[in-house]
Design a protein around this motif. Sequence first.
Motif, PDB file in Angstrom:
ATOM      1  N   ARG A 224       0.833  -1.211   0.000  1.00 25.93           N
ATOM      2  CA  ARG A 224       0.000   0.000   0.000  1.00 25.93           C
ATOM      3  C   ARG A 224       0.868   1.262   0.000  1.00 25.93           C
ATOM      4  O   ARG A 224       0.475   2.290  -0.542  1.00 25.93           O
ATOM      5  N   MET A 225       2.059   1.157   0.621  1.00 26.42           N
ATOM      6  CA  MET A 225       2.989   2.288   0.580  1.00 26.42           C
ATOM      7  C   MET A 225       3.480   2.530  -0.849  1.00 26.42           C
ATOM      8  O   MET A 225       3.571   3.668  -1.313  1.00 26.42           O
TER       9      MET A 225
ATOM     10  N   PHE B 186      -9.477  -2.890   5.149  1.00 25.48           N
ATOM     11  CA  PHE B 186      -9.019  -1.597   5.649  1.00 25.48           C
ATOM     12  C   PHE B 186      -7.826  -1.042   4.858  1.00 25.48           C
ATOM     13  O   PHE B 186      -7.676   0.197   4.786  1.00 25.48           O
ATOM     14  N   PRO B 187      -6.962  -1.883   4.218  1.00 28.18           N
ATOM     15  CA  PRO B 187      -5.914  -1.292   3.381  1.00 28.18           C
ATOM     16  C   PRO B 187      -6.473  -0.452   2.233  1.00 28.18           C
ATOM     17  O   PRO B 187      -5.854   0.549   1.830  1.00 28.18           O
ATOM     18  N   ALA B 188      -7.623  -0.841   1.694  1.00 29.40           N
ATOM     19  CA  ALA B 188      -8.241  -0.028   0.639  1.00 29.40           C
ATOM     20  C   ALA B 188      -8.674   1.325   1.191  1.00 29.40           C
ATOM     21  O   ALA B 188      -8.503   2.368   0.538  1.00 29.40           O
ATOM     22  N   ALA B 189      -9.225   1.327   2.402  1.00 27.48           N
ATOM     23  CA  ALA B 189      -9.604   2.588   3.030  1.00 27.48           C
ATOM     24  C   ALA B 189      -8.373   3.454   3.283  1.00 27.48           C
ATOM     25  O   ALA B 189      -8.414   4.683   3.099  1.00 27.48           O
TER      26      ALA B 189
ATOM     27  N   VAL C 131     -12.810  -8.084  -4.716  1.00 27.78           N
ATOM     28  CA  VAL C 131     -13.105  -6.830  -5.412  1.00 27.78           C
ATOM     29  C   VAL C 131     -13.943  -5.942  -4.506  1.00 27.78           C
ATOM     30  O   VAL C 131     -14.984  -6.376  -3.995  1.00 27.78           O
ATOM     31  N   MET C 132     -13.479  -4.696  -4.292  1.00 26.17           N
ATOM     32  CA  MET C 132     -14.217  -3.778  -3.429  1.00 26.17           C
ATOM     33  C   MET C 132     -14.124  -2.367  -3.998  1.00 26.17           C
ATOM     34  O   MET C 132     -13.075  -1.936  -4.462  1.00 26.17           O
ATOM     35  N   GLY C 133     -15.235  -1.659  -3.991  1.00 27.66           N
ATOM     36  CA  GLY C 133     -15.279  -0.342  -4.598  1.00 27.66           C
ATOM     37  C   GLY C 133     -15.586   0.761  -3.610  1.00 27.66           C
ATOM     38  O   GLY C 133     -16.182   0.521  -2.551  1.00 27.66           O
TER      39      GLY C 133
ATOM     40  N   SER D 217     -14.637   7.026  -9.586  1.00 24.97           N
ATOM     41  CA  SER D 217     -14.812   5.599  -9.306  1.00 24.97           C
ATOM     42  C   SER D 217     -13.453   4.961  -9.030  1.00 24.97           C
ATOM     43  O   SER D 217     -12.520   5.085  -9.829  1.00 24.97           O
ATOM     44  N   TYR D 218     -13.348   4.284  -7.889  1.00 21.89           N
ATOM     45  CA  TYR D 218     -12.114   3.579  -7.520  1.00 21.89           C
ATOM     46  C   TYR D 218     -12.468   2.189  -7.015  1.00 21.89           C
ATOM     47  O   TYR D 218     -13.351   2.022  -6.164  1.00 21.89           O
ATOM     48  N   THR D 219     -11.779   1.192  -7.544  1.00 18.81           N
ATOM     49  CA  THR D 219     -12.009  -0.197  -7.166  1.00 18.81           C
ATOM     50  C   THR D 219     -10.679  -0.864  -6.862  1.00 18.81           C
ATOM     51  O   THR D 219      -9.758  -0.812  -7.678  1.00 18.81           O
ATOM     52  N   HIS D 220     -10.591  -1.467  -5.696  1.00 19.63           N
ATOM     53  CA  HIS D 220      -9.383  -2.195  -5.298  1.00 19.63           C
ATOM     54  C   HIS D 220      -9.597  -3.681  -5.537  1.00 19.63           C
ATOM     55  O   HIS D 220     -10.644  -4.236  -5.189  1.00 19.63           O
ATOM     56  N   VAL D 221      -8.597  -4.324  -6.147  1.00 22.10           N
ATOM     57  CA  VAL D 221      -8.667  -5.762  -6.451  1.00 22.10           C
ATOM     58  C   VAL D 221      -7.474  -6.446  -5.797  1.00 22.10           C
ATOM     59  O   VAL D 221      -6.325  -6.216  -6.193  1.00 22.10           O
ATOM     60  N   ASP D 222      -7.741  -7.271  -4.801  1.00 20.59           N
ATOM     61  CA  ASP D 222      -6.687  -8.020  -4.107  1.00 20.59           C
ATOM     62  C   ASP D 222      -6.586  -9.398  -4.747  1.00 20.59           C
ATOM     63  O   ASP D 222      -7.505 -10.212  -4.660  1.00 20.59           O
TER      64      ASP D 222
END
Length: 514
Positions: free
Chosen positions: A348-349, A456-459, A391-393, A479-484
């Motif tokens: 994340r950094m 929480f890393p997406a936040a 997947v989280m948006g 629009s932002y979507t994080h995909v782990d």
Amino acid sequence: MAEVPLVSTSSLTDETFDCVVLLISSVEDCTGPLAVLKTVINDYVKVDSGASSSVSVIVTSEVCGMRLIYSPTGPLNRDEDDVRRIYDAAEAGIKRALSAGSKKPLLVSPMAHSFADADLCAILGALHALYVPLEIREATPIPKKKADVLGWWSINDASSLLRRASGLEAGRNAARDIGGSDPERMAPPRVSEYVEALFGGEDSSVSIEVIEGHENFVREYPLLAAVDRACRDVERHKGRVIWLTYQGSGEVKETVMIVGKGVCYDTGGADIKAGGVMAGMHRDKCGAAAVAGFFKMLDVLKPSELKVVGAMCMVRNSVGSECYVADEIITSRAGCRVRVGNTDAEGRMAMTDVLCHMKEKALLEIKPKLFTWATLTGHAIIAHGSKYSAVMGNGPSCMAELPEQLIRDGRDMAEPCALSTIVREDYTFAKGKSEYEDVLQCNNQPSSRTPRGHQFPAAFMILASGLKQHGKDSAKPLSYTHVDVAGSSGPFPGIPTAAPVLAFAKTFVLHHLD
């Protein structure tokens, strides 16, 4: 890349091929020209009842004496059945054909089913079995290939299908090359060299900008610079940020913007990975590797009316006298004071300031959609299993139902995604705990032992990049979507999958093709 040529034929006895790999759910799928194989398979099953659930090699005069590789998919109509049964059967069938000595297999998949992209998935499953790791190819004078050609049996024109499969596989091969190669072969400078060669041809539609130099990182991407600090005097490990841009012909209808985590090796830094869990950490670059693969696919397929901007955040998380440590406070590109909680939360950094830069670019683009792709947390595997991308948006992404679209398309492409969420508890977790800092980068526990450890890393990235100012309540929402992809990136030991290239191709690319 030593890619295997794809050709189609309408004849089961085409002398171009040396074996037939048959994918069926039951012998009732053998109709029309394949009806002659019903008796062959039924007779074989009588003497080997296990043939109905495992891959078998049958010699029959019905295919001119060639070997018939019978690879049953199993049922396809139950609640739990999806197109991966076809993908997996194709991969298993080709592997069996190779072990039997085949160099020119012909894939036959005549089943009746409800999976719209089944033929494409069957070919991609077969091609996955034919991938040869980069180091193996480079170790021989003549690049090694497992097969000379892969055939596809079809009574109809298959040129469009094979073109799509070839383009998708070219992208997956590039992603596998970068993601699967060892931490020295694909250290940041050599990733940069590979990518520049990948898109260096005169006919390439992808432009490249490489940012290097620790002083540049300190100025432009201070959070990434903290991770890079321990390597700044090690020439072969120095970080790179690789920007890629593709713009198809015609008027741009939407812009896809992707930041990929490219940690070429993760020791954990000062919070060093102990107890034998460091092995396999060369795969922590699979998010950025998939970004390169996505652009290779774009370069081959050349979709129209689409712009894509990508950034590969290539760093090594090393340990030493110069490494960053927990308790440091670093001001991000967005002006957010970040308290480091755990140096093993380096992904994340590496991405956050580049995401901030991408956000700045997005405000000038047409219908931008931002993404981060990362092998970010072990918690994603605990929450969703070892095959799924989480997947989280943010608000605008969820309002457009973009995560749900990716889940539907990933299911269609045998690359499943699971729906996750970013909720108020995640923002609360990431908020600073004292007057000194605005946000907390991480706690001091592994993500797998932390409630909501992959959400929480997406936040955190939303807060530290300034994206929080572009939520659904903003005058300029983004629009932002994080995909782990920690779970879906592939097994270790094993071959990377290149996730989430296929899911994103279905959502954003394939409908733009002629």
